[in-house]
Design an enzyme around this catalytic site. Structure first.
Site, PDB file in Angstrom:
ATOM      1  N   ASP A 214      34.476  32.647  41.675  1.00  0.00           N
ATOM      2  CA  ASP A 214      33.048  32.940  41.552  1.00  0.00           C
ATOM      3  C   ASP A 214      32.540  33.804  42.697  1.00  0.00           C
ATOM      4  OD1 ASP A 214      33.612  30.615  43.111  1.00  0.00           O
ATOM      5  OD2 ASP A 214      31.491  30.075  43.106  1.00  0.00           O
TER       6      ASP A 214
ATOM      7  N   GLU B  53      33.178  27.517  43.060  1.00  0.00           N
ATOM      8  CA  GLU B  53      33.414  26.929  44.390  1.00  0.00           C
ATOM      9  C   GLU B  53      32.143  26.960  45.226  1.00  0.00           C
ATOM     10  OE1 GLU B  53      33.863  26.600  48.496  1.00  0.00           O
ATOM     11  OE2 GLU B  53      33.540  28.603  47.636  1.00  0.00           O
TER      12      GLU B  53
END
Length: 380
Positions: free
Chosen positions: A68, A126
């Site tokens: 991400d 994350e």
């Protein structure tokens, strides 16, 4: 390496924030699906899992990459700058993903000589609690895994170095919020109000004493107020003010006691001035704790692969990482690969709009993960 750089730059141009990595995960899925010998699945909507079974018997290990990006407007003027307005890979996850895609490619080519099984975890979210790691663990990605490894491209460390930390490596990143409810009124008549800004200013100062006066100086703790929001006009004392921030700890008992200490201070100060409050405290990820025996083993791998000068015995970081969720299921080590190059202007910190990596770090990260994986598979 040209392919690794191409993957990394493509991902950098098309970033997606936590839990919205639809295009990113599809790109990863497509690359992995074209590799002979890999079994590829989608544990969640925006994550990817690939499994490689070697022809020889051996253990099962896992290698994790986070995928991400962050809600940051990129300020770098590079040909591969983000094409998503207000979204940027400002932490190196694009590089992590490219490295592990390359690792899967390399190991799959040699699966006939490979011992055991490797699971390549491409994890979503994350950067945003509750994070994607815990969700993937619940989906079973760690079932049967004996050891787990991962890495972070690290801007504070010069390219060419690899850092390992034995034991506590990254802190638990908790968050707090506090709303001070006073009584608003005209700024020219403060005696007729209960001023939440004045009260909030005292709280910001007093909360620092949780660390400086109630915690053992040898215990690493950070308490930072990072938001103070109040008021809409120069001549109006508002009715409320909002504070928020983060607390970072390693020790579980210390972590458990801090919310009560904070609330005791907040309750005392607001009560003394006739205000009330609402306080919330949310636990973030667990601390990342590297297994000491596995860390020592991988330190030897680094020295044998790169030489003694490459290895750095790092100090722990107060940053947080949900790699810790995998370490609850198997011994794990989270390593740091230097990505800084001041001579090239690559020196901005993580989560900065001008964050970059020296792409030479991609080759070093790939070589490290390859050597580490083969060592863990052939010497269980």
């Amino acid at each position: 390496m040209p392919q690794v750089v191409t993957w990394r730059r493509h991902l950098h141009m098309h970033p997606e924030v936590a839990f919205e990595e639809v295009r990113t995960s599809q790109t990863i899925f497509d690359v992995l699906s074209a590799i002979e010998g890999l079994s590829v699945s989608r544990p969640t909507r925006t994550s990817v899992l690939a499994e490689l079974r070697g022809q020889l018997t051996g253990p099962t290990i896992a290698v994790r990459a986070d995928i991400d990006a962050l809600p940051i407007l990129e300020q770098n003027e590079v040909e591969y700058r983000s094409r998503a307005e207000g979204v940027m890979h400002a932490c190196g996850h694009d590089g992590h993903t490219a490295i592990v895609l390359a690792l899967a490619t390399l190991l799959a080519r040699h699966r006939q000589a490979l011992h055991g099984t490797v699971r390549f975890i491409f994890q979503h979210a994350e950067e945003l609690s509750p994070g994607g790691a815990e969700e993937l663990v619940q989906q079973g990605v760690m079932n049967g895994v004996q050891q787990v490894i991962g890495l972070h491209l690290w801007s504070p460390m010069p390219v060419g170095r690899i850092g390992l930390i034995s034991g506590p490596a990254m802190a638990a990143p908790d968050t707090f919020q506090c709303t001070i409810v006073g009584r608003g009124g005209h700024a020219a008549a403060p005696h007729e109000t209960v001023d939440p800004i004045a009260i909030g200013a005292q709280l910001v100062t007093a909360l620092q004493q949780v660390v400086s006066r109630t915690v053992d100086p040898l215990d690493p703790v950070v308490l930072s107020v990072t938001q103070f929001i109040a008021g809409t006009a120069f001549n109006v004392i508002p009715g409320s003010a909002y504070l928020a921030g983060t607390v970072r700890t390693f020790d579980a008992a210390l972590r458990a006691g801090i919310p009560a200490q904070m609330e005791r201070i907040i309750a005392g100060i607001t009560s003394a001035f006739g205000a009330t409050y609402e306080f919330g405290y949310e636990l973030g990820y667990r601390p990342v704790v590297n297994d000491p025996a596995l860390t020592a083993r991988l330190a030897t791998v680094v020295e044998d692969t790169f030489g003694m000068d490459t290895l750095v015995d790092m100090r722990p970081s107060m940053g947080g990482e949900d790699f810790s969720a995998y370490q609850q299921r198997a011994p794990g080590v989270f390593a740091f690969v230097g990505a800084r190059n001041e001579a090239a202007g690559i020196m901005y910190p993580h989560h900065h709009p001008r964050f970059q990596i020296d792409e030479a770090s991609l080759a070093i990260g790939l070589r490290y993960l390859t050597a580490a994986s083969l060592d863990l598979l052939t010497n269980p």
